[in-house]
Design an enzyme around this catalytic site. Structure first.
Site, PDB file in Angstrom:
ATOM      1  N   LYS A  54      17.221  10.046  38.811  1.00 51.33           N
ATOM      2  CA  LYS A  54      18.603   9.080  39.476  1.00 51.33           C
ATOM      3  C   LYS A  54      18.231   7.816  38.972  1.00 51.33           C
ATOM      4  O   LYS A  54      18.978   7.199  38.554  1.00 51.33           O
ATOM      5  CB  LYS A  54      19.059  10.285  40.246  1.00 51.33           C
ATOM      6  CG  LYS A  54      19.086  11.414  39.598  1.00 51.33           C
ATOM      7  CD  LYS A  54      20.414  12.532  41.445  1.00 51.33           C
ATOM      8  CE  LYS A  54      20.241  13.975  40.659  1.00 51.33           C
ATOM      9  NZ  LYS A  54      20.408  14.885  42.244  1.00 51.33           N
ATOM     10  N   GLN A  98      19.983  14.452  48.745  1.00 49.16           N
ATOM     11  CA  GLN A  98      19.011  15.113  47.472  1.00 49.16           C
ATOM     12  C   GLN A  98      19.088  16.270  48.148  1.00 49.16           C
ATOM     13  O   GLN A  98      18.739  16.223  49.833  1.00 49.16           O
ATOM     14  CB  GLN A  98      17.714  14.201  47.360  1.00 49.16           C
ATOM     15  CG  GLN A  98      17.194  15.137  46.344  1.00 49.16           C
ATOM     16  CD  GLN A  98      17.783  15.337  45.059  1.00 49.16           C
ATOM     17  OE1 GLN A  98      18.776  14.297  44.677  1.00 49.16           O
ATOM     18  NE2 GLN A  98      17.917  16.834  44.753  1.00 49.16           N
ATOM     19  N   ASP A 121      27.802  13.573  44.102  1.00 48.09           N
ATOM     20  CA  ASP A 121      28.457  15.126  43.973  1.00 48.09           C
ATOM     21  C   ASP A 121      29.026  15.950  43.261  1.00 48.09           C
ATOM     22  O   ASP A 121      28.898  17.661  42.668  1.00 48.09           O
ATOM     23  CB  ASP A 121      26.754  15.184  44.854  1.00 48.09           C
ATOM     24  CG  ASP A 121      25.762  15.346  44.590  1.00 48.09           C
ATOM     25  OD1 ASP A 121      25.205  15.493  43.197  1.00 48.09           O
ATOM     26  OD2 ASP A 121      24.757  15.003  45.054  1.00 48.09           O
TER      27      ASP A 121
END
Ligand code: NAP
Length: 292
Positions: A54, A98, A121
């Site tokens: 990422k 994460q 997200d």
């Protein structure tokens, strides 16, 4: 004949489009570059790989990223403190924590503590709820990546029967909601299957589109699909063969290739699209950020 759905190539095209938009709406207007924050807890090797990719994607496209890497045994309170810092930092447009998190951390509490305006997200209930109600929201990157693949390859979804295998919050559930929305890129009849579904092949054999997100290499075989089905393989499992390791999807590629009309390869299918969609969400957060 089976056509490969090339996620690598699509991601390159979308990267160029995002770069152009950054040039036009950010650099030319002398605004600050979009900034993605990432909070990582611990040293799980898959999570480290995902986070590094990422950060690399941010570099490729020329946007800012900041990583807060906390030790494995950090407390929930310490993690919440870092989240509040990201929430309050006007220079961070969007950020992610994460997943998966360690067992001693309450993931729901963590997701709920992220400012929905920075939740790139799309896991916060506000975004998830809005997505389910066809309202503008951050959509989880993998699901957005799958929809974009289908859209760019001009694959008709409306009126088709889609079978999703796996009901996780990050893949199976959001994509099943999106495919069934009363919307452009929706209007599919969706069957959501999981580990308690008996005789999964009863459903997959009827499917026009199969989206599999299980994490079990070779799970979906040619015998389980009808001729001409469209197969989207989300699964990524690292498989070791001696000293070498490979990425394997949920699809038994050899038996499905030739029978399906379209298939996403692993690697090079959904994975690169997931990364670029996170950047797309970050750009959206940056353009919405009043502090620019
Ligand atoms: P997850 O949270 O572990 O969910 C797996 C799902 O599969 C669950 O809903 C589970 O059912 C279901 N399942 C397990 N065994 C099954 C079986 N025998 N038959 C039918 N369903 C079964 O996993 P995830 O986070 O969704 O990830 C799934 C896979 O996608 C992993 O390989 C992951 O690495 C990969 N992934 C790839 C990307 C990408 O960008 N390509 C992004 C995210 C994830 P229950 O709910 O009943 O337990």
């Amino acid at each position: 004949m089976t056509q490969l759905l090339n996620g690598n190539k699509l991601a390159i095209d979308i990267r160029k489009e995002i770069s152009k938009e950054i040039e036009k709406n950010i650099r030319n207007k002398k605004k600050r570059l979009p900034h993605l924050g990432i909070i990582l807890l611990g040293t799980n090797s898959s999570s480290l790989t995902y986070v590094n990719s990422k950060i690399q994607e941010c570099k490729n496209i020329g946007i800012e990223s900041s990583l807060i890497h906390l030790p494995n045994d950090s407390s929930e309170r310490e993690l919440l403190k870092e989240i509040q810092k990201m929430n309050n930092n006007p220079l961070i447009d969007g950020f992610i924590v994460q997943l998966p998190l360690q067992k001693h951390i309450n993931s729901d509490k963590i997701i709920m503590s992220i400012n929905p305006k920075k939740d790139v997200d799309g896991f916060h209930p506000e975004n998830f709820g809005k997505m389910s109600l066809d309202m503008k929201a951050f959509v989880p990157a993998t699901a957005l990546g799958i929809l974009t693949i289908l859209d760019r390859y001009k694959i008709e979804i409306s009126g088709k029967h889609t079978v999703v295998i796996g009901r996780s919050r990050i893949v199976g559930r959001p994509i099943s909601i999106l495919m069934s929305r009363k919307n452009y890129l929706g209007n599919s009849t969706v069957t959501l299957t999981h580990s308690h579904t008996p005789n999964i092949d009863y459903y997959t054999k009827q499917a026009d589109i199969i989206i599999t997100a299980v994490g079990c290499p070779g799970f979906l075989t040619g015998k389980m699909i009808k001729k001409g089905a469209i197969v989207i393989d989300v699964g990524i499992t690292i498989v070791k063969d001696g000293k070498k390791s490979f990425l394997k999807g949920d699809v038994d590629f050899n038996s499905v290739y030739g029978k399906a009309s379209y298939i996403t390869p692993v690697p090079g299918g959904v994975g690169p699209m997931t990364r670029i969609m996170l950047i797309k969400n970050t750009l959206m957060a940056a353009l919405n950020n009043e502090n620019k």
